[in-house]
Structures are given as C-alpha cells and as structure tokens.
Design an enzyme around this catalytic site. Structure first.
Site, PDB file in Angstrom:
ATOM      1  N   ASP A   1     -21.749  15.428 -24.031  1.00 25.28           N
ATOM      2  CA  ASP A   1     -20.124  15.356 -24.112  1.00 25.28           C
ATOM      3  C   ASP A   1     -19.267  14.130 -24.151  1.00 25.28           C
ATOM      4  O   ASP A   1     -18.760  13.796 -23.240  1.00 25.28           O
ATOM      5  CB  ASP A   1     -19.696  16.657 -23.112  1.00 25.28           C
ATOM      6  CG  ASP A   1     -20.163  16.741 -21.808  1.00 25.28           C
ATOM      7  OD1 ASP A   1     -21.333  15.902 -21.910  1.00 25.28           O
ATOM      8  OD2 ASP A   1     -20.232  17.212 -21.588  1.00 25.28           O
TER       9      ASP A   1
ATOM     10  N   ASP B   1      -3.913   8.593  -1.030  1.00 22.66           N
ATOM     11  CA  ASP B   1      -4.154   6.989  -0.047  1.00 22.66           C
ATOM     12  C   ASP B   1      -5.261   6.583  -0.502  1.00 22.66           C
ATOM     13  O   ASP B   1      -5.484   5.360  -1.292  1.00 22.66           O
ATOM     14  CB  ASP B   1      -3.590   7.804   1.024  1.00 22.66           C
ATOM     15  CG  ASP B   1      -3.761   6.763   2.431  1.00 22.66           C
ATOM     16  OD1 ASP B   1      -3.759   5.517   1.948  1.00 22.66           O
ATOM     17  OD2 ASP B   1      -4.922   7.412   3.115  1.00 22.66           O
TER      18      ASP B   1
ATOM     19  N   HIS C   1       1.110  -1.213   0.271  1.00 22.38           N
ATOM     20  CA  HIS C   1      -0.207  -0.297   0.310  1.00 22.38           C
ATOM     21  C   HIS C   1       1.126   0.872  -0.265  1.00 22.38           C
ATOM     22  O   HIS C   1       0.729   2.260  -0.797  1.00 22.38           O
ATOM     23  CB  HIS C   1      -0.873  -0.082   0.988  1.00 22.38           C
ATOM     24  CG  HIS C   1      -1.960   1.123   0.988  1.00 22.38           C
ATOM     25  ND1 HIS C   1      -2.691   1.488   0.348  1.00 22.38           N
ATOM     26  CD2 HIS C   1      -1.427   2.336   2.424  1.00 22.38           C
ATOM     27  CE1 HIS C   1      -2.750   3.227   0.998  1.00 22.38           C
ATOM     28  NE2 HIS C   1      -2.795   2.784   2.589  1.00 22.38           N
TER      29      HIS C   1
ATOM     30  N   GLU D   1      -0.200   5.639  12.542  1.00 20.42           N
ATOM     31  CA  GLU D   1      -1.533   5.486  12.377  1.00 20.42           C
ATOM     32  C   GLU D   1      -1.515   3.534  13.182  1.00 20.42           C
ATOM     33  O   GLU D   1      -2.644   3.738  14.085  1.00 20.42           O
ATOM     34  CB  GLU D   1      -2.926   5.367  11.628  1.00 20.42           C
ATOM     35  CG  GLU D   1      -3.813   5.533  12.025  1.00 20.42           C
ATOM     36  CD  GLU D   1      -4.136   6.379  11.024  1.00 20.42           C
ATOM     37  OE1 GLU D   1      -4.084   7.722  10.313  1.00 20.42           O
ATOM     38  OE2 GLU D   1      -5.559   5.092  10.528  1.00 20.42           O
ATOM     39  N   ASP D   2      -0.741   3.352  12.625  1.00 17.68           N
ATOM     40  CA  ASP D   2      -0.922   1.868  12.744  1.00 17.68           C
ATOM     41  C   ASP D   2       0.051   0.814  13.532  1.00 17.68           C
ATOM     42  O   ASP D   2      -0.210  -0.622  13.384  1.00 17.68           O
ATOM     43  CB  ASP D   2      -0.630   1.106  11.004  1.00 17.68           C
ATOM     44  CG  ASP D   2      -2.709   1.832  10.161  1.00 17.68           C
ATOM     45  OD1 ASP D   2      -3.474   2.076  11.470  1.00 17.68           O
ATOM     46  OD2 ASP D   2      -2.622   1.419   9.678  1.00 17.68           O
TER      47      ASP D   2
END
Ligand code: MN
Length: 729
Positions: free
Chosen positions: A263, A143, A52, A80-81
C-alpha cells in the site's frame, strides 16, 4: 498600540477569515495578553516565544476549532511558564478558556517522583481533563505537533526523549482519536529524530522513484476516474503515497522489503452515498485483479476510532500492487479530523447521532481512567497506552454482535476483561464460534466469542492468568482483584518471594537486623506495615527486582555498621561519579573505557594512563593482557572495584541479530514490557542476507538483571544472538 503588532500580523488574516469580528477581537486580546506575558522569553530556535502559541493557534484554526480553543491555544503556556495565574485567565477570558488552559498545563514537580511517575501523573491529568472536554487533547496535540516540527533546536538527549514520548503516547492518542494527518506527521517527525539513517533511506528510496511513481499513480487515477464517472457522477479521485513511518513500520518492524509493501500507493475515491461506495468497488474489481484476502469492509465494521472506508488491494498492469480506499465525504472528514470532526458537528446542530459518535470516540478514555483508578497507579495508564495502543488490532464479536477491538495476540481472557472486570473475574472458559477453546487461545478477527462464567461465590482469576494475558488492561484488572480479594494469600506469596530473593543474594542477618532492614524498606516504599509491603509484592504492585538495588544498599549499611571497626585509618582513595573506587591514589581522574563500557557488577581493572588518569576496563576486555603480572606495563595495571553505593540504574546496550520477518520491534517491546524493563533507545537495520540487526539500550540495575534480560531475549524465536560487545557497531 501595543508592541507585538508585527507578530499579530502573522495570525490576523487567518483569524478574520475564520471568525466573526466579535470573536476575532477576543482572539486579538488573548494574543496581546500572551505576547506581554511571554515577553523576553525565547524559543530554543532563538525566536521570540510568541511564535509558538501563534503556530499552535493556526493549527487549530486549520482543524476548524472554535474561538475558545484558539484563545486557549494562545494562552496555553502562560500559566506554566509565566507568573500569570489560572485565576487571571478566568477573570479575563472566562471559565471555558480557563478549563482548557488548566487542562494542558503540566502538574508542578512533586519531589520523590521519578521521571516515569511524573510523566504518568501528567498524562492522567491530561486524560481526566480530556474526558471533561475533548478540546483539551486537541490543543495538546497541536502543541506537540509544533514542538516536534521545531525539535531540531533542542539538545540531543531531550530531543530523543520527546520524540520517544511522542511516538509512544501522543501518536497513539491521535490515532485513537482518528486524527490521521496529525498522527502521521508526529510519527514521521519522531522517526526522523530517533532513527535518522533509516528515515533518510526511506526518503531517498521514495525520492528516487518520484517521477516513475507519479506517472504510475496518475495513470491509474485517470483510468479509474473515467470508468467511475460512468457509474457515479460526483466522484473525487485522489492519489496518495504512504507516510514514511508507515513504510518504516513495515520495513523495520515487520521485516518487509520496500517492494513487499502493497500500500505504498493508494488511490482514494470519495463519493456521495454508501451505496455508491459498493458500486465503485464493483467497478474497480472489474478493472483490476484484486489480491485475495486484502479486502476490508470498514464501512459495516468501523474501526474503534470511527474510521470508515472500503479497502482493497489490486494488481496493476505493470504488476505493481496498489490500494484503493472508497468512502463518502462524511467518512472522509472523519478520517482526516477524527473526533475533531464530530465535535464540530455537535456544536453546529446539536444532533444526536454526532453526540453518540463523540461519546463512542472518547469512551475509551473513561474506560482507561476507570481501570486505572482501581489500582491507583498512574504508570499503569502509561503502559496501557504504550503497549495496548500501538499494536495492530483484531476485531471480534460478542454473541450479541458488539465489536470489541483487541491488540493482535490477545487471548480469550483479554477479551473477557475488555468486556468488564466482573466478566473476567468470573470466567471459567470460553467458546469461539461455538467451540470450546483453551484459555490461552489467541482471538482472530471475525470470531464470535462467548465467555463462560461461574456464578459460584468466591470464584476469581488464577495467578497463572497474569502470564497468559497480553493486554495491560487485563493484567491491571487481575492484579487489582488479587489486591482486593486475596490479601492473606498475597502476604504469604510476597513474603516467600522476598525471603527467596534475600537467600539468593546471600544476605544473612540476625532477626534484629532483618527487622531494621524491613523498617527502612517500608518507609522508603511508603507502606505502614510489613504486611502491606508483602501484600503489594504478592499482587505485583511492587516489583522486587526494581527495588533490590536499594535493599542491597541498605543491607550493606546495616551489616557494615554492625561490624566492629577496630582501627580506623584513612587510606588514600578516589571514587568516581560512576562509583568506581581506586585505592592508593587520591584525587585521580577515573574514566570508564569506551572499548568495553564496564557497568556496575562487571569484574573490572584499572590502567594508569600517561597523563589521563585511570581508565577502567572489564577484566575480559580484549585490551587487557591475559597476564597482567607478566606484561610490558604490568606496573600500570591496578586493582579497582565498584563502590557498594553505586547508582541503582544504568544504561546497557546490546546487539540483537534476528531473522528478518520472524522478529519485530513490537515483539521486543512486548517481551521487555512483560518483565518491566525500560527501553531507552532502539535502532534497527536490515542486512542484505536477510537479517535484522537491533541495537537496544535498556535501563538495567545490575549485571545479573542485564544477563537475565539478555537470556530472555535470546529465547525469543527469531532471535539468533544477543551480544553485548557488538552493541556499538
Ligand atoms: Mn507549548
């Protein structure tokens, strides 16, 4: 060397092509740091987590972002993780990277907050960080983009939640920043998860005509290229097809048929100078017949997200309309990279022009944060983005010639507040193109608007304006004025509203009980005095209908406690998790039946099934016999009722039948937004006979609430019927 080398190979080449050896070394260091920190974690796809951050870093390199951005991308989930702290990031990679990583890191969970409040606070933090450093939001968008690309691995409910948040918040932000490819991909992916059937239909319709379309576009492209060359030597001519979401919007929200979308095909001409743009336009209008009223000059009047181009729609030989966009190379860069392009220039040359553009491009962030800080409620921010950003825009002018963009439908009051709250608060009237207009007048593109103000002290907005304005910004500012300036009036208004509501619900109490109840309410709502609470009700800071279930609940407790319970005996009964009480049977299985989906407040009845417990139906369900005392299995029908402490919010679905073209999803959102109803899901489907079917699920807090929402929707022009029982087809 370190483990993880094989994964660094995925990034190495791209990094080395874009950065100096020195910078590449820092990025490599960040990679291995991130690899170790995430070691053992897996993505929902089953891949190692490091995939990721690598993908996010690659997206940013593609935008041409700088080394600290790419380093921060690799580290963006570490704080965060994983156990790594922000302080460690600063020590190892410097304050610049730390700021970026902190900017994208979510706040820790604060207890007592609901999901929406949490989402709002996180968004506010993100926008604050972004107003300091624009790179934060670009990292966040990259992200989100990778998470959306891999969303199919996430479980259904979460997938819908994330897709909804993406289309309501992140795609509009990407749009405001002018990063078109990201906006379009986010929207297309979101639609593919939220309305997979419609998505497939459009994809199929496009695929069906693939060869035909290619031939049509190539043909026009070639013809144009040949003619243009005679006037402008260095022109690039490209063909492009509208995004799936773009088509979806027109088909399902504006009720147009596939053929009515002008369009779908676009030819883009990129030239060197602005005068070449206008020269090309002349050539094109000479070659094909332009459609009246579809020429737009975004070069002289750029869109608020800095987008510039000439747009014109033409009719080809076969009668098929197509759009031509003409712009310079620099405008093209802005159209593709938006703010990111200008940010890049700024780094390169430190030039004033780019500085100014950058300032303009993120001015709205500061604007938003300012408006929000006046009320202190972060959910206002969320609503502004959800509501004001998605609508199509009109462009109007101040008498001095400044362009102000507003959502379609905005009134002169919205205009006044968009200029400044002081202008709005002192407004007495307005002139449009020198003519006096009523305050309810909805502004149109190109109009020059002059706000008439009063210098009288004590002049302020009227409460009725809250019903007239359509932008969240104006609403927030008006409320904020009342909050500050009219406390006494608010208290009286709020108290009256509160008492009206108690009467309406037949809640009778002694003075003592009433005070106890109010005490509990202000505690729960975190006010210190009764008057503070009433004042908040008065200016609209607290919405009474939202907290009514809690008030009823507390009322029941108080009234019950005061009633003497002479003999207490325990009766066998079961209460289900949904709050249905079955008396006389203990520990039985209770299920809400699928045929009629009863919700709290409905009149209900139970049926004792063979071996599957009690199934609960609405009394008016077609599966319930008319006379349960005189029917084949009358002994199986039993009395059940809702527990008084039944949960405050539940999902309710309904089916809206609308006249296609007369009603759009935006109208529905606007109507629901105005009465503070949360939409959980919305699906639309056109029918052959020109109707638009909208399947809508909302969060309701009582049957009365649901009914009032349905009545409100039924009143919208274009809505033929609103039906609860047909909601599942
Ligand atoms: Mn992430």
């Amino acid at each position: 060397m370190e483990t993880g080398k094989e994964y660094y190979q995925l990034l190495k080449e791209t990094v080395e092509a874009a950065f100096s050896a020195e910078e590449a070394a820092v990025i490599e260091k960040a990679f291995f740091f991130s690899y170790d920190a995430h070691d053992g974690q897996l993505r929902k796809s089953g891949e190692p987590y490091i995939i990721h951050p690598i993908a996010v870093a690659k997206i940013l390199i593609g935008f041409g972002m700088d080394c600290p951005s790419v380093v921060a991308a690799l580290l963006h989930d570490v704080v965060e993780d994983t156990p790594v702290t922000s302080e460690e990031i600063r020590r190892m990679f410097g304050a610049d990277v730390q700021l970026l990583v902190d900017g994208v890191t979510k706040l820790g969970k604060v207890p007592l907050q609901n999901k929406e409040e949490q989402q709002a606070e996180n968004l506010r933090k993100l926008l604050l960080a972004m107003s300091e450093d624009i790179r934060v939001i670009i990292i966040k968008l990259a992200d989100r983009l990778h998470n959306m690309r891999t969303l199919k691995f996430v479980r259904e409910q979460k997938r819908r939640d994330i897709a909804k948040e993406t289309i309501e918040i992140y795609a509009p932000i990407a749009h405001r920043l002018g990063i078109r490819p990201v906006k379009e991909e986010l929207e297309d992916l979101a639609i593919s998860y939220l309305d997979p059937i419609a998505y497939k239909e459009i994809e199929d319709a496009l695929a069906d005509q693939e060869p035909l379309r290619k031939e049509f576009l190539d043909n026009i492209k070639d013809k144009i290229a040949i003619r243009i060359k005679t006037v402008v030597s260095e022109a690039v001519v490209q063909g492009r097809i509208k995004s799936v979401h773009g088509i979806y919007r027109k088909m399902y929200m504006q009720g147009k048929s596939f053929e009515e979308i002008y369009d779908i095909y676009a030819v883009r001409i990129i030239v060197d100078t602005v005068s070449d743009c206008y020269n090309c336009l002349g050539v094109i209008h000479d070659m094909y017949k332009p459609i009246q009223g579809r020429f737009k000059d975004y070069i002289s009047t750029p869109k608020p997200n800095m987008y510039q181009s000439l747009h014109t729609t033409l009719i080809g030989k076969e009668g098929i309309p197509f759009e031509v966009q003409i712009r310079t190379e620099e405008m093209h860069k802005t159209a593709e990279y938006g703010i990111a392009a200008h940010w890049k220039y700024k780094l390169g040359y430190k030039d004033k022009e780019a500085d100014k553009k950058l300032e303009k491009g993120i001015g709205w962030v500061k604007h938003l944060l300012e408006a929000q800080s006046e009320t202190g409620d972060a959910t206002d921010l969320l609503n502004t983005i959800k509501h004001d950003f998605v609508s199509d825009e009109v462009y109007v002018f101040t008498p001095k010639g400044d362009v102000i963009s507003l959502p379609i439908g905005a009134t002169v009051i919205d205009f006044a507040y968009a200029i400044h709250s002081a202008v709005g608060n002192k407004m007495t009237g307005a002139k449009v193109d020198k003519r006096i207009v009523p305050l309810t007048y909805a502004v149109k593109t190109g109009e020059i608007i002059e706000v008439l103000t009063s210098s009288q002290p004590g002049k302020g907005p009227s409460r009725d304006w809250l019903k007239i304005v359509t932008t969240n910004e104006a609403r927030t500012k008006i409320r904020s004025w009342f909050k500050k300036e009219r406390r006494d009036e608010n208290i009286v208004e709020g108290k009256a509203e509160y008492e009206r509501e108690l009467r309406r619900n037949n809640m009778n109490m002694t003075q003592e009980q009433e005070n106890t109840l109010l005490g509990i309410i202000i505690d729960k709502q975190k006010f210190t005095t009764f008057d503070d609470f009433f004042a908040a009700l008065g200016y609209g800071g607290v919405i009474l209908s939202k907290i009514m279930p809690m008030i009823k609940d507390e009322y029941n407790k108080i009234v019950k406690a005061s009633q003497d319970a002479p003999v207490k005996y325990k009766q066998a009964k079961t209460v289900s998790s949904e709050g249905v009480v079955v008396e006389g049977i203990s520990n039985c299985l209770i299920k809400l039946s699928r045929c009629c989906n009863p919700i709290p407040g409905d009149d209900i009845i139970g049926f004792i099934t063979r071996g599957h417990g009690v199934s609960v139906h609405k009394k008016d369900c077609s599966n319930v016999p008319d006379d349960i005392y005189n029917c084949p299995e009358s002994h199986r029908w039993i009395k059940v009722y809702w527990n008084s402490t039944v949960k405050a919010e539940f999902s309710a679905s309904m089916l809206l039948t609308c006249l296609a073209g007369k009603m759009t999803m935006n109208d529905i959102f606007t109507a629901l937004n105005a009465i503070h109803v949360t939409v959980q899901t919305i699906n639309t489907r056109g029918t052959k006979d020109g109707r638009l079917l909208i399947n809508l699920t909302i969060a309701a807090n009582s049957v009365e609430h649901l009914k009032s929402v349905m009545t409100r929707l039924a009143k919208l022009s274009g809505v033929l019927s609103v039906d609860r029982s047909g909601a599942d087809i």
